[in-house]
Motif scaffolding. Structure first.
Motif, mmCIF file in Angstrom:
data_model
loop_
_atom_site.group_PDB
_atom_site.id
_atom_site.type_symbol
_atom_site.label_atom_id
_atom_site.label_comp_id
_atom_site.label_asym_id
_atom_site.label_seq_id
_atom_site.Cartn_x
_atom_site.Cartn_y
_atom_site.Cartn_z
ATOM 1 N N ASP A 1 -60.616 -7.869 42.962
ATOM 2 C CA ASP A 1 -60.818 -6.734 42.077
ATOM 3 C C ASP A 1 -62.130 -6.030 42.429
ATOM 4 O O ASP A 1 -62.835 -6.432 43.373
ATOM 5 C CB ASP A 1 -60.755 -7.154 40.607
ATOM 6 C CG ASP A 1 -61.834 -8.151 40.206
ATOM 7 O OD1 ASP A 1 -62.852 -8.294 40.923
ATOM 8 O OD2 ASP A 1 -61.657 -8.798 39.154
ATOM 9 N N ALA A 2 -62.462 -4.992 41.695
ATOM 10 C CA ALA A 2 -63.653 -4.190 41.977
ATOM 11 C C ALA A 2 -64.940 -4.990 41.813
ATOM 12 O O ALA A 2 -65.963 -4.650 42.414
ATOM 13 C CB ALA A 2 -63.680 -2.954 41.069
ATOM 14 N N GLU A 3 -64.885 -6.070 41.032
ATOM 15 C CA GLU A 3 -66.072 -6.909 40.836
ATOM 16 C C GLU A 3 -66.208 -7.980 41.904
ATOM 17 O O GLU A 3 -67.164 -8.750 41.893
ATOM 18 C CB GLU A 3 -66.036 -7.577 39.444
ATOM 19 C CG GLU A 3 -66.299 -6.611 38.288
ATOM 20 C CD GLU A 3 -65.114 -5.692 38.007
ATOM 21 O OE1 GLU A 3 -63.949 -6.169 38.010
ATOM 22 O OE2 GLU A 3 -65.338 -4.488 37.799
ATOM 23 N N GLY A 4 -65.215 -8.087 42.805
ATOM 24 C CA GLY A 4 -65.283 -9.064 43.889
ATOM 25 C C GLY A 4 -64.593 -10.385 43.603
ATOM 26 O O GLY A 4 -64.638 -11.295 44.428
ATOM 27 N N GLN A 5 -63.933 -10.511 42.447
ATOM 28 C CA GLN A 5 -63.199 -11.746 42.136
ATOM 29 C C GLN A 5 -61.888 -11.762 42.930
ATOM 30 O O GLN A 5 -61.117 -10.813 42.882
ATOM 31 C CB GLN A 5 -62.884 -11.837 40.640
ATOM 32 C CG GLN A 5 -61.991 -13.010 40.253
ATOM 33 C CD GLN A 5 -62.585 -14.363 40.599
ATOM 34 O OE1 GLN A 5 -63.673 -14.687 40.131
ATOM 35 N NE2 GLN A 5 -61.895 -15.146 41.418
ATOM 36 N N TRP A 6 -61.668 -12.844 43.660
ATOM 37 C CA TRP A 6 -60.450 -13.000 44.453
ATOM 38 C C TRP A 6 -59.349 -13.642 43.624
ATOM 39 O O TRP A 6 -59.612 -14.452 42.728
ATOM 40 C CB TRP A 6 -60.723 -13.837 45.702
ATOM 41 C CG TRP A 6 -61.379 -13.032 46.769
ATOM 42 C CD1 TRP A 6 -62.717 -12.890 46.985
ATOM 43 C CD2 TRP A 6 -60.723 -12.228 47.744
ATOM 44 N NE1 TRP A 6 -62.937 -12.041 48.044
ATOM 45 C CE2 TRP A 6 -61.731 -11.624 48.537
ATOM 46 C CE3 TRP A 6 -59.390 -11.952 48.034
ATOM 47 C CZ2 TRP A 6 -61.432 -10.766 49.592
ATOM 48 C CZ3 TRP A 6 -59.096 -11.104 49.093
ATOM 49 C CH2 TRP A 6 -60.116 -10.519 49.851
ATOM 50 N N GLU B 1 -55.857 -3.748 43.341
ATOM 51 C CA GLU B 1 -55.763 -4.948 44.177
ATOM 52 C C GLU B 1 -56.308 -4.617 45.568
ATOM 53 O O GLU B 1 -55.572 -4.197 46.459
ATOM 54 C CB GLU B 1 -54.324 -5.441 44.239
ATOM 55 C CG GLU B 1 -53.799 -5.875 42.877
ATOM 56 C CD GLU B 1 -52.353 -6.318 42.890
ATOM 57 O OE1 GLU B 1 -51.704 -6.333 43.954
ATOM 58 O OE2 GLU B 1 -51.847 -6.671 41.809
ATOM 59 N N LEU B 2 -57.604 -4.825 45.732
ATOM 60 C CA LEU B 2 -58.301 -4.426 46.958
ATOM 61 C C LEU B 2 -58.141 -5.467 48.060
ATOM 62 O O LEU B 2 -58.041 -6.666 47.788
ATOM 63 C CB LEU B 2 -59.780 -4.191 46.644
ATOM 64 C CG LEU B 2 -60.050 -3.197 45.501
ATOM 65 C CD1 LEU B 2 -61.526 -3.156 45.176
ATOM 66 C CD2 LEU B 2 -59.502 -1.824 45.842
ATOM 67 N N ASP B 3 -58.140 -4.998 49.315
ATOM 68 C CA ASP B 3 -57.986 -5.857 50.503
ATOM 69 C C ASP B 3 -56.756 -6.754 50.398
ATOM 70 O O ASP B 3 -56.760 -7.921 50.796
ATOM 71 C CB ASP B 3 -59.254 -6.680 50.763
ATOM 72 C CG ASP B 3 -60.422 -5.788 51.142
ATOM 73 O OD1 ASP B 3 -60.211 -4.797 51.868
ATOM 74 O OD2 ASP B 3 -61.549 -6.068 50.696
#
Length: 150
Positions: free
Chosen positions: A108-113, A81-83
């Motif tokens: 996620d690592a793919e940029g999906q919020w 769970e990034l940022d």
């Protein structure tokens, strides 16, 4: 190790964590804000030290107890769970218990919020450390433009 230093954290140490129960509205609000601040630090050891050494957890479908497992759980959580950004709100309180509702945003690592919504039930020991934490959480996919916890 603490994220802000290279000194290992003694996960067996027990220090009182004011405010202490029984809670008033003022002290329950302080406890909720302290939890929000700690979780937003994304420092697993800092978060874990607010719990008793044998604290019992349910997080979604995971059940475990103890600070070492709390730290491992949070390390894995914040690698996925990034940022991460969290907001907690007091829902109810009595004696040594507090209920909160919360929402947090992450990608996620793919940029999906995502926005994750949930409720937590907390029970505290006399020394102000949380001895039980039960969390129910649901995730909703959002776009970058739908974020509100910046």
């Amino acid at each position: 190790m603490n994220a802000s230093s290279s000194t290992p954290v003694d996960l067996t140490a027990v220090f009182p964590k004011p405010p202490l129960p029984p809670f008033t509205q003022e002290t329950a609000l302080k406890k909720v804000q302290a939890a929000e601040d700690a979780w937003n630090s994304r420092d697993p050891e800092r978060v874990a030290m607010a719990y008793t050494p044998d604290s019992e957890w349910r997080n979604r479908d995971q059940f475990f107890s103890g600070r070492e497992l709390i730290v491992k759980f949070l390390q894995a959580k914040w690698q996925k769970e990034l940022d991460y950004r969290l907001k907690k709100t007091l829902w109810a309180f009595t004696d040594n218990r507090i209920a909160v509702r919360f929402e947090y945003e992450w990608h996620d690592a793919e940029g999906q919020w995502f926005r994750s919504y949930g409720n937590e039930n907390w029970e505290f020991a006399e020394n102000g450390l949380m001895q039980r934490r039960f969390a129910s959480i649901n995730d909703v996919m959002i776009t970058l433009g739908e974020r509100r916890l910046l």
